[in-house]
Design an enzyme around this catalytic site. Structure first.
Site, short mmCIF file in Angstrom:
data_model
loop_
_atom_site.label_atom_id
_atom_site.label_comp_id
_atom_site.label_asym_id
_atom_site.label_seq_id
_atom_site.Cartn_x
_atom_site.Cartn_y
_atom_site.Cartn_z
CG ASN A 210 -0.18 -0.06 2.50
OD1 ASN A 210 0.55 0.85 2.83
ND2 ASN A 210 -0.32 -1.16 3.23
CG ASP A 279 -6.78 -5.57 6.32
OD1 ASP A 279 -6.28 -5.51 7.46
OD2 ASP A 279 -7.46 -4.65 5.82
CG PHE A 323 -2.77 5.70 13.42
CD1 PHE A 323 -1.99 5.53 14.54
CD2 PHE A 323 -2.71 6.92 12.75
CE1 PHE A 323 -1.17 6.54 15.02
CE2 PHE A 323 -1.90 7.94 13.20
CZ PHE A 323 -1.13 7.75 14.33
CE LYS A 337 -10.76 0.12 11.08
NZ LYS A 337 -10.32 0.97 10.02
CE LYS A 341 -8.63 -3.58 14.14
NZ LYS A 341 -7.43 -3.64 13.29
O1 PMT Z 1 2.90 6.20 6.41
P1 PMT Z 1 2.31 7.51 5.92
O2 PMT Z 1 2.48 7.66 4.42
O3 PMT Z 1 2.81 8.67 6.70
O4 PMT Z 1 0.72 7.42 6.14
C1 PMT Z 1 0.22 7.38 7.44
C2 PMT Z 1 -0.98 6.42 7.55
C3 PMT Z 1 -2.14 6.99 6.75
C4 PMT Z 1 -0.61 5.03 7.02
C5 PMT Z 1 -1.30 6.33 9.08
O5 PMT Z 1 -1.65 7.60 9.57
C6 PMT Z 1 -2.47 5.36 9.35
O6 PMT Z 1 -3.64 5.70 9.27
N1 PMT Z 1 -2.12 4.08 9.67
C7 PMT Z 1 -3.08 2.98 9.87
C8 PMT Z 1 -3.54 2.51 8.53
C9 PMT Z 1 -4.44 1.29 8.61
O7 PMT Z 1 -4.00 0.25 8.27
O8 PMT Z 1 -5.60 1.51 9.14
P2 PMT Z 1 -6.72 0.29 9.29
O9 PMT Z 1 -7.95 1.06 9.52
O10 PMT Z 1 -6.65 -0.63 8.15
O11 PMT Z 1 -6.24 -0.49 10.58
C10 PMT Z 1 -6.70 -0.15 11.90
C11 PMT Z 1 -5.60 -0.36 12.91
O12 PMT Z 1 -5.29 -1.76 13.02
C12 PMT Z 1 -4.29 0.34 12.60
O13 PMT Z 1 -3.79 0.80 13.83
C13 PMT Z 1 -3.41 -0.77 12.04
O14 PMT Z 1 -2.02 -0.54 12.30
C14 PMT Z 1 -3.90 -1.98 12.81
N2 PMT Z 1 -3.80 -3.26 12.06
C15 PMT Z 1 -4.53 -3.45 10.93
C16 PMT Z 1 -4.48 -4.67 10.28
C17 PMT Z 1 -3.64 -5.68 10.79
N3 PMT Z 1 -3.54 -6.85 10.19
N4 PMT Z 1 -2.91 -5.44 11.90
C18 PMT Z 1 -2.98 -4.25 12.55
O15 PMT Z 1 -2.29 -4.05 13.56
#
Ligand code: PMT
Length: 407
Positions: A210, A279, A323, A337, A341
């Site tokens: 990504n 994911d 995040f 979330k 979570k």
């Molecule tokens: O890296 P940059 O270019 O500066 O961009 C920053 C960002 C947009 C990537 C950052 O600010 C951000 O939003 N990161 C989380 C992105 C994300 O994967 O969001 P999500 O909504 O898909 O996941 C929710 C949370 O679960 C996140 O904290 C993620 O780290 C965590 N997660 C998700 C999937 C997984 N398999 N394991 C996880 O730990």
């Protein structure tokens, strides 16, 4: 109250007329209760005699990398370890260029390379030299590595010019040193953080990933380290330098990131998941490079472990910060979330437009916790991260205070 009592400041002095102001800084530091040792470059000695600083600090002044009397003083590695803060004031354009390039051809540069302690520089030079793109690039690169850039001020210059390039006044530098050495809101706290993207192999040369650049996560790591935390950063593949004072482990896939986090989570107080973790991974990874004359491949996907959910489900869990990257209904999905979570706090960013979120230098965050919300207005990721760390510290400390009083 001053944080300077018994603090150890190593003051580097390079060649410039502002070297005379450094004498007053030494006097002020000693008066505030700090221990000061001075290191001078050869050109600094053209402006002020070492004896001046020796008299003011009550300590020998260090000038040579190969000191014949080293048994009576500390060697450069000892000096680098001795200090709580290393400040170079005045820092000339030539010194900043060499520092950026990693030179170690005099004692002061060697100390800067050998020290893990906070490093600050107070630039002082002619306004045209300061305006030169080379100087700007050097300072920008040093700042991204966590070097504190203090000044310069604007005004009359010794050469008759007027403009930016004057070293900050000793009183201003004293206040900045005091602030830098004051205990941070996360002093003594261990913070584990994920950042950047993950890569899921399709074949030996291709992968699924990504747009995460790691900028946001690295800014959070730098801000946490500045707030006093012991920071461990688990990073996906990014092209960023490690922030000062941060310990870093690089991984590639989501499963590697999961393993790296699980191996370290037992020792952490706060876990921040900023990584954009894939994911899904490819179930049928090809053993050899796929050829375009073969039939188009059908990629089978399987779910990756959810690192954040696994950490927050632990019996002995740290304070968990997630995040949420959303393209619509930011609040609804972030709150979902937070609950699903079982998080203590979630920072949601809108990633549907250019200029913020993924890859950009700026971001804006909506931060939610149970019963509360704060907006961090759009700004450079470093500023956004600093505010986020303040919010995390407030919530973390509040939770611990209420747990302590329950006992
Ligand atoms: O890296 P940059 O270019 O500066 O961009 C920053 C960002 C947009 C990537 C950052 O600010 C951000 O939003 N990161 C989380 C992105 C994300 O994967 O969001 P999500 O909504 O898909 O996941 C929710 C949370 O679960 C996140 O904290 C993620 O780290 C965590 N997660 C998700 C999937 C997984 N398999 N394991 C996880 O730990």
């Amino acid at each position: 109250m001053s944080a300077l009592g018994n603090k150890k400041v190593l003051l580097g002095i390079t060649g410039g007329i502002a070297a005379y102001k450094a004498a007053e800084l030494v006097r002020l530091l000693i008066k505030a209760g700090a221990e000061v040792r001075v290191v001078m470059t050869e050109s600094a000695r053209e402006f002020v005699q070492p004896l001046t600083y020796q008299a003011l600090s009550g300590q020998p002044v260090y000038t040579d990398l190969f000191d014949k009397h080293a048994d009576s003083a500390m060697d450069h590695i000892e000096l680098a370890r001795w200090c709580d803060l290393l400040l170079v004031a005045p820092a000339s354009a030539d010194f900043l260029a060499k520092l950026n390039a990693g030179y170690a051809d005099n004692l002061l540069l060697t100390l800067c390379l050998a020290s893990k302690k906070p490093l600050a520089v107070a630039p002082a030079m002619n306004q045209q030299m300061f305006a030169n793109a080379a100087t700007h690039d050097n300072l920008a690169a040093l700042a991204t590595r966590g070097v504190l850039i203090w000044g310069p001020a604007e005004g009359d210059q010794a050469c008759g010019d007027i403009g930016p390039g004057r070293m900050l006044e000793p009183e201003q530098l004293l206040a900045l040193i005091d602030e830098a050495l004051a205990p941070g809101p996360l002093d003594g706290v261990a913070l584990l953080l994920t950042a950047g993207p993950t890569r899921e192999a399709i074949d030996p040369v291709r992968y699924l990933s990504n747009r995460s650049s790691g900028k946001m996560g690295f800014a959070v790591a730098a801000a946490a380290a500045r707030a006093g935390a012991r920071v461990t950063l688990i990073s996906g593949p990014v092209a960023l330098p490690t922030p000062a004072g941060v310990s870093r482990t690089d991984v590639e896939s989501a499963r590697e990131m999961h393993d790296a986090v699980m191996a370290r989570v037992g020792d952490c107080d706060i876990f921040v998941a900023c990584a954009a973790v894939s994911d899904y991974r490819i179930a049928n990874v090809a053993g050899h490079k796929l050829k375009k004359d073969d039939a188009p491949p059908v990629l089978e996907l399987e779910l990756n472990p959810d690192i954040l959910a696994d950490v927050s489900a632990l019996a002995q869990r740290p304070f968990c910060v997630g995040f949420a990257a959303e393209t619509r209904d930011v609040e609804k999905y972030a709150l979902d979330k937070l609950e699903r979570k079982n998080l203590d706090l979630i920072a949601a960013n809108f990633v549907g437009s250019a200029g913020r979120g993924f890859e950009a230098d700026d971001n804006q965050l909506e931060v939610y916790w149970r019963g509360g919300h704060a907006r961090i207005e759009r700004g450079p990721k470093a500023a956004v991260a600093k505010r986020l760390i303040e919010l995390i510290a407030e919530r973390y400390t509040g939770r611990h205070l209420s747990t302590d009083s329950d006992d």
